[in-house]
Design a protein around this motif. Structure first.
Motif, PDB file in Angstrom:
ATOM      1  N   UNK A   1       9.557  -1.587  31.144  1.00  9.43           N
ATOM      2  CA  UNK A   1       9.220  -1.471  32.560  1.00  9.43           C
ATOM      3  C   UNK A   1       7.842  -2.018  32.879  1.00  9.43           C
ATOM      4  N   UNK A   2       7.177  -2.568  31.830  1.00  4.77           N
ATOM      5  CA  UNK A   2       5.868  -3.159  32.048  1.00  4.77           C
ATOM      6  C   UNK A   2       4.729  -2.174  32.014  1.00  4.77           C
ATOM      7  N   UNK A   3       5.004  -0.908  31.775  1.00  9.27           N
ATOM      8  CA  UNK A   3       3.969   0.116  31.767  1.00  9.27           C
ATOM      9  C   UNK A   3       3.391   0.255  30.363  1.00  9.27           C
ATOM     10  N   UNK A   4       2.075   0.286  30.240  1.00  5.70           N
ATOM     11  CA  UNK A   4       1.395   0.481  28.959  1.00  5.70           C
ATOM     12  C   UNK A   4       1.442   1.956  28.577  1.00  5.70           C
ATOM     13  N   UNK A   5       1.879   2.226  27.340  1.00  7.20           N
ATOM     14  CA  UNK A   5       1.942   3.606  26.873  1.00  7.20           C
ATOM     15  C   UNK A   5       1.092   3.754  25.615  1.00  7.20           C
ATOM     16  N   UNK A   6       0.378   4.867  25.560  1.00  3.11           N
ATOM     17  CA  UNK A   6      -0.481   5.145  24.414  1.00  3.11           C
ATOM     18  C   UNK A   6       0.325   5.847  23.326  1.00  3.11           C
ATOM     19  N   UNK A   7       0.234   5.303  22.119  1.00  6.38           N
ATOM     20  CA  UNK A   7       0.954   5.867  20.975  1.00  6.38           C
ATOM     21  C   UNK A   7      -0.039   6.183  19.869  1.00  6.38           C
ATOM     22  N   UNK A   8       0.284   7.191  19.024  1.00  4.81           N
ATOM     23  CA  UNK A   8      -0.625   7.495  17.905  1.00  4.81           C
ATOM     24  C   UNK A   8      -0.703   6.326  16.931  1.00  4.81           C
ATOM     25  N   UNK A   9      -1.790   6.275  16.185  1.00  4.25           N
ATOM     26  CA  UNK A   9      -1.929   5.238  15.181  1.00  4.25           C
ATOM     27  C   UNK A   9      -0.804   5.300  14.151  1.00  4.25           C
ATOM     28  N   UNK A  10      -0.346   4.137  13.730  1.00  6.81           N
ATOM     29  CA  UNK A  10       0.755   4.050  12.758  1.00  6.81           C
ATOM     30  C   UNK A  10       0.202   3.559  11.424  1.00  6.81           C
ATOM     31  N   UNK A  11       0.080   4.430  10.421  1.00  6.87           N
ATOM     32  CA  UNK A  11      -0.502   3.988   9.146  1.00  6.87           C
ATOM     33  C   UNK A  11       0.387   3.027   8.380  1.00  6.87           C
ATOM     34  N   UNK A  12       1.661   2.901   8.783  1.00 10.26           N
ATOM     35  CA  UNK A  12       2.556   1.970   8.107  1.00 10.26           C
ATOM     36  C   UNK A  12       2.516   0.563   8.710  1.00 10.26           C
ATOM     37  N   UNK A  13       1.787   0.408   9.807  1.00  7.12           N
ATOM     38  CA  UNK A  13       1.637  -0.908  10.429  1.00  7.12           C
ATOM     39  C   UNK A  13       0.480  -1.627   9.735  1.00  7.12           C
ATOM     40  N   UNK A  14       0.756  -2.717   8.996  1.00 10.13           N
ATOM     41  CA  UNK A  14      -0.321  -3.385   8.245  1.00 10.13           C
ATOM     42  C   UNK A  14      -1.472  -3.859   9.114  1.00 10.13           C
TER      43      UNK A  14
ATOM     44  N   UNK B   1     -14.458   0.918   6.054  1.00  8.65           N
ATOM     45  CA  UNK B   1     -14.142   0.447   4.699  1.00  8.65           C
ATOM     46  C   UNK B   1     -14.216   1.538   3.646  1.00  8.65           C
ATOM     47  N   UNK B   2     -14.948   2.632   3.941  1.00  8.86           N
ATOM     48  CA  UNK B   2     -15.053   3.722   2.966  1.00  8.86           C
ATOM     49  C   UNK B   2     -13.702   4.424   2.764  1.00  8.86           C
ATOM     50  N   UNK B   3     -12.724   4.131   3.613  1.00  6.51           N
ATOM     51  CA  UNK B   3     -11.393   4.721   3.449  1.00  6.51           C
ATOM     52  C   UNK B   3     -10.486   3.849   2.585  1.00  6.51           C
ATOM     53  N   UNK B   4     -10.988   2.675   2.140  1.00  2.00           N
ATOM     54  CA  UNK B   4     -10.135   1.733   1.406  1.00  2.00           C
ATOM     55  C   UNK B   4      -9.607   2.316   0.111  1.00  2.00           C
ATOM     56  N   UNK B   5     -10.396   3.177  -0.527  1.00  2.00           N
ATOM     57  CA  UNK B   5      -9.944   3.720  -1.805  1.00  2.00           C
ATOM     58  C   UNK B   5      -9.208   5.040  -1.647  1.00  2.00           C
ATOM     59  N   UNK B   6      -8.927   5.441  -0.394  1.00  2.00           N
ATOM     60  CA  UNK B   6      -8.194   6.691  -0.173  1.00  2.00           C
ATOM     61  C   UNK B   6      -6.683   6.466  -0.179  1.00  2.00           C
ATOM     62  N   UNK B   7      -6.263   5.204  -0.082  1.00  2.00           N
ATOM     63  CA  UNK B   7      -4.845   4.905  -0.233  1.00  2.00           C
ATOM     64  C   UNK B   7      -4.666   4.115  -1.530  1.00  2.00           C
ATOM     65  N   UNK B   8      -3.450   3.972  -1.946  1.00  2.00           N
ATOM     66  CA  UNK B   8      -3.155   3.278  -3.198  1.00  2.00           C
ATOM     67  C   UNK B   8      -2.654   1.879  -2.890  1.00  2.00           C
ATOM     68  N   UNK B   9      -3.367   0.878  -3.381  1.00  2.00           N
ATOM     69  CA  UNK B   9      -2.943  -0.512  -3.223  1.00  2.00           C
ATOM     70  C   UNK B   9      -2.002  -0.865  -4.366  1.00  2.00           C
ATOM     71  N   UNK B  10      -0.998  -1.665  -4.070  1.00  2.00           N
ATOM     72  CA  UNK B  10      -0.026  -2.035  -5.096  1.00  2.00           C
ATOM     73  C   UNK B  10       0.231  -3.534  -5.086  1.00  2.00           C
TER      74      UNK B  10
ATOM     75  N   UNK C   1       0.857  -1.189   0.000  1.00  2.00           N
ATOM     76  CA  UNK C   1       0.000   0.000   0.000  1.00  2.00           C
ATOM     77  C   UNK C   1       0.889   1.234   0.000  1.00  2.00           C
ATOM     78  N   UNK C   2       0.352   2.323  -0.510  1.00  2.00           N
ATOM     79  CA  UNK C   2       1.127   3.544  -0.681  1.00  2.00           C
ATOM     80  C   UNK C   2       0.194   4.735  -0.473  1.00  2.00           C
TER      81      UNK C   2
END
Length: 783
Positions: A481-494, A505-514, A457-458
């Protein structure tokens, strides 16, 4: 000199030396200014490629316009080409603005497209230097398709002035061309690598007159401009074959050019100075004599090609003096009577982009000087993000100097640094003999594709990427240290992206599939019509079926089911499959949901997509019916079980580790040795047969167990030797049938017979069809 001076000495009516509309030449070069006066009345068609820009004043537009004019420039219009009555397909591969380097992958795309469009001859005035003269696998396969379909590829040897090779000219099946001066001597700028003693000829390439942008005429030097002269002669030879009652045989025309070449009186032949003469000088008159001989037999590529070539002393030197500019070249008045940039009806106007001025030719610019023949290493631009093999690039074969006419001066720069890359659409013609199949889908006839690879995806630009990052939910990561930390969403994580698309699902066509081949994008994937929506969450639907009666009586149960459906709304099935694939590809190979490869069928839309990296790829409209994913580990396990059951039934013992290694070696052969773009008919058939075998597994197991069909010990494993694809002699009407043969052999005893499994595949539609059960027989296919 005038291009047609290479035909001097031919005793034939002028009409027989203009070519025929039945002969098609494809020019893979820069954009061509179709409004140039020399193209008025010419049969020229531009094919859609990754280069979508209109021609402008830049160096590659000059290169492409010039090369094309030498083949099909019309009589009486300033530049008369070698074969003005032939058809020419223009497939731009070099751009004006990016130093004209393109991947070998993109050259392979254009070559295969030219074959599908019915080209007899493919002219490539460019190439990429390589240490051993070997192209990458995809380009090598494209050139093999040309050889299989009888298409002649003519390519320049290059202008580095060294004992070196560049592809595609170094490939033995290609007719390579070097440049000679007016005295017939090779130019110092030519390359003269080892293979060129048998596959290359010299042709005039110094101060050749040709067309330049803005209606001008230029005189340029280099093997780039010797190459179209040989392509034009080949086109005339093919026209002669047809005129004499034969069929078009481009490869025979190429052999005639090689066999008739005038050998140099230089010895010893292996000395570097003698190897500069390649296989000899172009002798068009004698090549025509060979084609016209009624009972002559030209050597096949496996036979000695140069046997019987006459020495230089047998032929008077060609008079290749540059014509008097007051007689042979158009005057300033005749050229400038047509305003620069004016267009003839139905042609493309020249482009004038913002950056065109830097690359434009100027009347007051001094003549370019030839740089050193030994290139120095320099930076190659952006760091490639994929494997070195896949990112090899090709640069146009720019001349080492630019001789200027006093009347219409022009110049072109020479860039000979060893940066990676080759340097320097007729719609689908339906030419089934060349393997062209088209989709019948309401959008017109579009070339079909059936490709194998992995899904990527691109985001195409930073704004789109940041939009996904902003909308995706946060995720939690446990630190050391065993502590849970909140991180922003990572769009590069499949996985995160797949989860987000499941709920949105309406966002499926907003990125480019390859579709990726070894991490290199080869197509952008577009979903077909949204008519077929898919929930894709079978547990939801199963729960609905099981609890339907209860749901009617219990509102709480109904609400729970509706909430689950709302969490996974329906989406186009193509997007659902692609979304699941990106998540499955990063799972453990032992996970049953792991995805190692996918099959993608569809049709090219004629559009291109520019990715985040700046790379441009063709867009493919995907047919969801043929999208399959498979797990290599599960496939190996399935085949191993079939083998174990069979050997146990026959009381034969084969070590399990041998079974596993052999199966994986076979899959690697499919994945890497036979990898291709899935554009040509043979490649679509091969990929579909592979998909069918992967899904079923039975044919692979039977092939590995071929020892039971052959006299001798049965406790041996056969291995895949080769896969061949040939045109089927039997087929349904309006179909395109290919024979796919999988040949297995005993690696421990070559005396034992091979065993062949053969599929007949009809690839005339988006989804190929296997016409009959696979046939099994001893020995190799006779086709």
């Amino acid at each position: 000199m005038e291009a047609r001076s290479v035909l001097r000495g031919l005793e034939a009516p002028e009409q027989e030396l203009l070519g025929s509309p039945e002969v098609c030449v494809a020019v893979l070069d820069g954009p061509v200014e179709l409004s140039h006066p020399c193209f008025e009345g010419a049969d020229l068609t531009r094919i859609d490629t990754l280069v979508t820009e209109a021609p402008g004043p830049g160096p590659m537009s000059l290169h492409g316009t010039f090369v094309t004019s030498l083949i099909i420039g019309q009589p009486g219009q300033g530049v008369t080409g070698i074969a003005p009555r032939c058809r020419v397909l223009l497939l731009p591969v070099f751009r004006d603005g990016d130093k004209a380097r393109v991947p070998q992958l993109d050259l392979a795309r254009a070559i295969e497209r030219a074959v599908e469009e019915g080209a007899h001859v493919i002219n490539i005035s460019g190439g990429e230097r390589t240490p051993d003269g070997r192209p990458d696998r995809v380009l090598e396969r494209a050139l093999r398709v040309c050889e299989d379909y009888g298409v002649l590829v003519v390519a320049a040897v290059g202008n580095d002035g060294c004992d070196c090779l560049q592809v595609p000219a170094a490939v033995p099946s290609v007719l390579a061309v070097g440049a000679s001066g007016p005295d017939g001597e090779p130019l110092d700028s030519n390359n003269w690598g080892e293979t060129h003693s048998t596959n290359a000829v010299l042709a005039p390439g110094q101060d050749i007159f040709g067309a330049a942008p803005s209606g001008r005429i230029a005189a340029l030097t280099g093997s780039s401009f010797a190459t179209p002269l040989v392509s034009g002669v080949a086109a005339l030879l093919i026209a002669a074959q047809q005129r004499l009652g034969g069929s078009a045989d481009p490869l025979a025309a190429g052999r005639a050019i090689l066999k008739s070449a005038t050998a140099a009186s230089c010895s010893p032949a292996e000395a570097p100075e003698c190897r500069r003469y390649l296989a000899g000088r172009l002798d068009a008159a004698r090549a025509f004599d060979l084609v016209a001989e009624p009972h002559s037999t030209l050597p096949s590529p496996a036979e000695p090609i140069l046997s019987g070539v006459r020495a230089a002393s047998d032929l008077d030197p060609l008079d290749l003096k540059q014509p008097d500019s007051t007689k042979g070249a158009p005057s300033m008045a005749s050229s400038e009577s047509r305003p620069a940039g004016s267009n003839t009806p139905g042609t493309l106007p020249p482009a004038h982009g913002d950056d065109a001025g830097a690359a434009a030719t100027h009347p007051d610019r001094p003549e370019a000087t030839a740089p050193s023949a030994k290139p120095q290493q320099s930076a190659s631009g952006p760091e490639p993000t994929t494997s070195r093999t896949e990112m090899q690039r090709v640069v146009p074969d720019i001349p080492p100097s630019s001789a200027q006419l006093n009347t219409i001066p022009t110049s072109i720069t020479d860039e000979r640094d060893p940066q990676p890359g080759l340097r320097p659409a007729c719609g689908c013609g339906g030419n089934s003999s060349n393997g062209c199949s088209c989709a019948e889908n309401g959008n017109g006839n579009l070339p079909l594709v059936y490709a194998l690879g992995t899904v990527g995806f691109d985001f195409r630009d930073e704004a789109t990427r940041d939009g996904f990052r902003q909308l995706m939910p946060a995720h939690f990561v446990k630190g050391s240290d065993g502590v849970q930390r909140e991180l922003p969403g990572d769009p590069y994580d499949p996985v995160q992206l797949s989860d987000y698309l499941t709920e949105n699902p309406w966002a499926s066509d907003k990125l480019t599939w390859t579709l990726l081949m070894d991490s290199t994008p080869i197509y952008a994937l577009a979903a077909e019509s949204p008519a077929g929506l898919d929930y894709g969450a079978s547990p939801v639907l199963a729960e609905w079926d099981e609890d339907l009666d209860e749901a009617v009586r219990q509102p709480a149960t109904l609400a729970k089911i509706l909430r689950r459906i709302a969490a996974a709304p329906p989406v186009n099935r193509v997007y659902r499959l692609l979304q699941e694939a990106i998540a499955g590809q990063i799972m453990s190979v032992d996970d049953p949901n792991y995805v190692s490869r996918v099959s993608i069928p569809g049709a090219l839309t004629g559009r291109t997509v520019q990715l985040y990296s700046g790379e441009r790829v063709p867009e493919l409209s995907v047919d969801a019916r043929g999208v399959y994913a498979w797990n290599e580990a599960e496939l190996v396990k399935d085949i191993s079980t079939r083998v174990s059951d069979d050997t146990a039934h026959r009381n034969v013992s084969i070590a399990s580790d041998t079974v596993q290694k052999t199966i994986r070696a076979m899959l690697d052969k499919f994945y890497y040795e036979f990898r291709n773009l899935g554009q040509s008919s043979p490649d679509r058939a091969l990929n579909y047969a592979a998909t069918n075998a992967f899904l079923a597994g039975q044919q692979i197991a039977e092939g590995l167990l071929s020892a039971k069909h052959v006299p001798g010990p049965e406790d041996r494993f056969y291995a895949l030797d080769r896969v061949t694809v040939t045109k089927s002699p039997y087929c349904r009407i309006d179909s395109d049938c290919q024979l796919v043969s999988l040949v297995f052999f005993d690696p421990e005893d070559e005396r034992r017979s091979n065993v062949t499994f053969q599929f007949t595949v009809d690839v005339s539609r988006t989804i190929p069809v296997i016409l009959a059960p696979p046939r099994t027989f001893l020995g190799s296919s006779g086709y």
